[in-house]
Scaffold this motif. Structure first.
Motif, short mmCIF file in Angstrom:
data_model
loop_
_atom_site.label_atom_id
_atom_site.label_comp_id
_atom_site.label_asym_id
_atom_site.label_seq_id
_atom_site.Cartn_x
_atom_site.Cartn_y
_atom_site.Cartn_z
N VAL A 62 0.84 -1.20 0.00
CA VAL A 62 0.00 0.00 0.00
C VAL A 62 0.87 1.25 0.00
O VAL A 62 0.66 2.19 -0.79
CB VAL A 62 -0.95 -0.02 1.21
N ASP A 63 1.86 1.28 0.89
CA ASP A 63 2.74 2.45 0.99
C ASP A 63 3.54 2.63 -0.29
O ASP A 63 3.76 3.77 -0.74
CB ASP A 63 3.68 2.31 2.19
N ALA A 64 4.01 1.53 -0.87
CA ALA A 64 4.80 1.63 -2.10
C ALA A 64 3.98 2.28 -3.21
O ALA A 64 4.46 3.20 -3.89
CB ALA A 64 5.27 0.24 -2.53
N ILE A 65 2.76 1.82 -3.39
CA ILE A 65 1.90 2.39 -4.45
C ILE A 65 1.62 3.85 -4.20
O ILE A 65 1.73 4.69 -5.10
CB ILE A 65 0.60 1.58 -4.56
N ASN A 66 1.29 4.19 -2.97
CA ASN A 66 0.95 5.58 -2.67
C ASN A 66 2.16 6.51 -2.74
O ASN A 66 2.01 7.73 -2.83
CB ASN A 66 0.28 5.67 -1.31
N ASN A 67 3.36 5.91 -2.72
CA ASN A 67 4.58 6.69 -2.89
C ASN A 67 5.13 6.60 -4.31
O ASN A 67 6.26 7.02 -4.58
CB ASN A 67 5.66 6.22 -1.90
N GLY A 68 4.31 6.02 -5.22
CA GLY A 68 4.71 5.95 -6.62
C GLY A 68 5.83 4.97 -6.90
O GLY A 68 6.59 5.15 -7.85
N LYS A 69 5.92 3.90 -6.11
CA LYS A 69 6.97 2.90 -6.28
C LYS A 69 6.37 1.56 -6.70
O LYS A 69 5.22 1.26 -6.39
CB LYS A 69 7.76 2.74 -4.99
N SER A 70 7.19 0.77 -7.37
CA SER A 70 6.76 -0.56 -7.81
C SER A 70 7.53 -1.64 -7.07
O SER A 70 8.71 -1.46 -6.76
CB SER A 70 6.97 -0.73 -9.31
N TYR A 71 6.86 -2.76 -6.80
CA TYR A 71 7.52 -3.91 -6.16
C TYR A 71 7.47 -5.13 -7.07
O TYR A 71 7.79 -6.23 -6.66
CB TYR A 71 6.83 -4.23 -4.82
N ILE A 72 7.06 -4.92 -8.32
CA ILE A 72 7.08 -5.98 -9.33
C ILE A 72 8.01 -5.53 -10.44
O ILE A 72 7.83 -4.44 -11.01
CB ILE A 72 5.66 -6.27 -9.87
N GLU A 73 8.98 -6.34 -10.75
CA GLU A 73 10.06 -5.95 -11.66
C GLU A 73 9.56 -5.43 -13.00
O GLU A 73 10.04 -4.42 -13.51
CB GLU A 73 10.99 -7.15 -11.87
N ARG A 74 8.58 -6.10 -13.59
CA ARG A 74 8.16 -5.74 -14.95
C ARG A 74 7.26 -4.51 -14.98
O ARG A 74 6.91 -4.03 -16.07
CB ARG A 74 7.42 -6.92 -15.60
N ILE A 75 6.87 -3.99 -13.83
CA ILE A 75 6.03 -2.79 -13.77
C ILE A 75 6.89 -1.61 -13.34
O ILE A 75 7.44 -1.60 -12.24
CB ILE A 75 4.85 -2.98 -12.80
N ALA A 76 7.02 -0.63 -14.20
CA ALA A 76 7.85 0.53 -13.91
C ALA A 76 7.15 1.45 -12.92
O ALA A 76 5.91 1.58 -12.93
CB ALA A 76 8.16 1.29 -15.20
N ALA A 77 7.93 2.10 -12.10
CA ALA A 77 7.37 3.06 -11.15
C ALA A 77 6.64 4.18 -11.88
O ALA A 77 5.62 4.69 -11.40
CB ALA A 77 8.48 3.64 -10.28
N SER A 78 7.12 4.53 -13.06
CA SER A 78 6.48 5.60 -13.83
C SER A 78 5.06 5.23 -14.22
O SER A 78 4.19 6.12 -14.34
CB SER A 78 7.30 5.90 -15.09
N THR A 79 4.80 3.92 -14.39
CA THR A 79 3.44 3.47 -14.72
C THR A 79 2.50 3.70 -13.54
O THR A 79 1.34 4.10 -13.72
CB THR A 79 3.45 1.98 -15.11
N ILE A 80 3.01 3.47 -12.35
CA ILE A 80 2.19 3.70 -11.15
C ILE A 80 1.95 5.19 -10.96
O ILE A 80 0.84 5.62 -10.63
CB ILE A 80 2.87 3.07 -9.93
N VAL A 81 2.96 5.99 -11.18
CA VAL A 81 2.81 7.45 -11.06
C VAL A 81 1.77 7.96 -12.04
O VAL A 81 0.92 8.80 -11.71
CB VAL A 81 4.16 8.15 -11.28
N GLN A 82 1.80 7.43 -13.27
CA GLN A 82 0.81 7.84 -14.26
C GLN A 82 -0.59 7.44 -13.84
O GLN A 82 -1.56 8.20 -14.02
CB GLN A 82 1.15 7.20 -15.62
N ALA A 83 -0.73 6.23 -13.25
CA ALA A 83 -2.04 5.78 -12.78
C ALA A 83 -2.54 6.66 -11.64
O ALA A 83 -3.75 6.91 -11.52
CB ALA A 83 -1.96 4.33 -12.34
N GLN A 84 -1.64 7.13 -10.80
CA GLN A 84 -2.03 8.02 -9.71
C GLN A 84 -2.68 9.30 -10.24
O GLN A 84 -3.60 9.84 -9.63
CB GLN A 84 -0.81 8.37 -8.85
#
Length: 446
Positions: A62-84
């Protein structure tokens, strides 16, 4: 299957409102379980402009996602930031269930110590969410399970709260079909099988998923959808069991099974090449057959063929360890006290997913026989937390000196990132379970 439109099916005000939200993409989707299945699905819904609220009991995720970080190798942090930017955020607070219009359950369905279905993650998720559910919501189960789970486990719990599928809520089963590491098929590209408790449920489920997924495959019931997922994975389990048994026979006869498979694969019809390995891994194929065999007993059916394949695949790590012992003996070394490096911890190449990985069981078996164990995996820097296995290990670097210090290397997962020429040049002994290295010299094929 009726050809009536979704709006024709919506009999109540609550479901009419839900249909309108989905049609205008104003619906909020709640994804329960933000792992290898749930997180890609959440990101796909976000990609098409649908707000997603992710639920997970793991506060680290939960904290990783809300901080724009990824914990799965094939998913870039930038993808999570864009989803935010599209409104995606995560929470461990299940009271927020009331905020979402669709609940999609993507939690694990493992086996217990008796190799029987463990639905505790599904039950706990539903029971925790239920006090906060309301009319006009859609509940979709994606976790692989035995045929009848949606109707026998989920529906009664909804009814206990006055939520009636097809009247004031919707209930569907739509199995996940993720293939981590597959460059050709992502979440949006894989056809989506779906079965609803009623035609209304099915119609609403299709309306939701087709916002994010290109092809929908409706079936007549949740049971049919649940059985479809099991058939897909049992098909692979049985064929892998067959080729693993062929590998054992070929090994006894001094025949290279990989050469045989390659030759057989030249036949343009009637043969599909499956590759042998050290056992089955991943969240589906090692587990799903047991879900069907368990449920089949309720109907007085013995699934002998399926169970036999499971036994063969389950035996493979032990067979690999036997081959390691034989190879070491031929080089004048007992397994006890030998240093062994396992190459590849993930269950298949080029990913970081170690769920049910046979490499982990091989490590455990080798250690139980007194070997000194290490591993190297470019995708898994540290040994992950697991319920049944505990190793305080980090991935070894594959330098020439480091390779040479081990008595034996076991190639368990053939990542493309390994330098196989360097491994061959400096290893004392290699046991290859994947057919990646040519058999001969210091290489022993398993």
């Amino acid at each position: 299957m009726s050809n009536a439109s979704p709006m024709d099916f919506c009999k109540t005000l609550a479901l009419t409102a839900l249909q309108e939200k989905i049609a205008t993409r104003q619906a909020t989707v709640g994804i329960f379980g933000l792992g290898y299945v749930g997180l890609p699905l959440a990101l796909r819904f976000s990609e098409v402009g649908i707000r997603v609220l992710g639920f997970d009991i793991d506060q680290v995720k939960v904290d990783a996602i809300n901080n724009g970080k990824s914990y799965i190798e094939r998913i870039a942090a930038s993808t999570i930031v864009q989803a935010q930017k599209q409104g995606f955020n995560a929470t461990s607070d299940f009271s927020r269930v009331s905020e979402v219009d669709a609940l999609v359950i993507c939690v694990p369905t493992p086996l217990d110590k008796h190799r029987e279905p463990d639905l505790s993650f599904i039950r706990n998720t539903v029971e925790t969410a239920l006090p906060h559910m309301r009319e006009g919501q859609l509940l979709s189960l994606e976790s692989t399970t035995w045929p009848g789970t949606t109707e026998e486990v989920l529906a009664p719990r909804l009814l206990s709260r006055g939520l009636i599928p097809g009247q004031n809520c919707a209930l569907v089963f739509s199995p996940e079909r993720e293939d981590p590491g597959n460059p050709h098929y992502g979440t949006k590209d894989i056809p989506k099988v779906i079965g609803g408790m009623t035609p209304t449920c099915l119609s609403l489920g299709i309306s939701l998923y087709e916002c994010a997924i290109q092809t929908m495959v409706p079936v007549s019931s949740p049971k049919a959808a649940e059985m479809t997922k099991l058939l897909e994975n049992i098909h692979r389990s049985v064929n892998i069991g067959l080729v693993n048994e062929m590998k054992i026979v070929a090994d006894k006869m001094g025949i290279n099974i990989h050469e045989v498979i390659n030759a057989a694969a030249t036949k343009p019809f009637g043969f599909v090449p499956y590759r042998p390995g050290p056992g089955l891994g991943g969240h589906c194929i090692p587990i799903d057959p047991y879900y069907l065999t368990w449920k089949a007993r309720e109907y007085g059916v013995n699934t002998k063929f399926i169970e036999l394949a499971g036994e063969i695949n389950h035996f493979m790590p032990q067979w690999v360890v036997g081959k390691v012992m034989d190879a070491l003996n031929e080089h004048g070394k007992p397994i006890k006290g030998s240093s062994i490096l396992v190459l590849g911890l993930a269950y298949k190449k080029n990913i970081d997913d170690t769920r049910e990985s046979p490499a982990v069981e091989i490590m455990d078996l080798l250690q139980s026989k007194g070997a000194k164990i290490a591993y190297s995996d470019p995708h898994v820097p540290s040994f992950p937390h697991k319920r049944d296995y505990h190793f305080d290990l980090h991935s070894e670097s594959l330098t020439p000196d480091n390779i040479a210090r081990f008595d034996c290397l076991v190639l368990a997962t053939d990542h493309d990132g390994f330098d196989y020429a360097q491994i061959r040049a400096h290893a004392r002994l290699i046991l290859d379970t994947r057919g990646r290295l040519a058999v001969g010299g210091t290489v022993v094929g398993a």
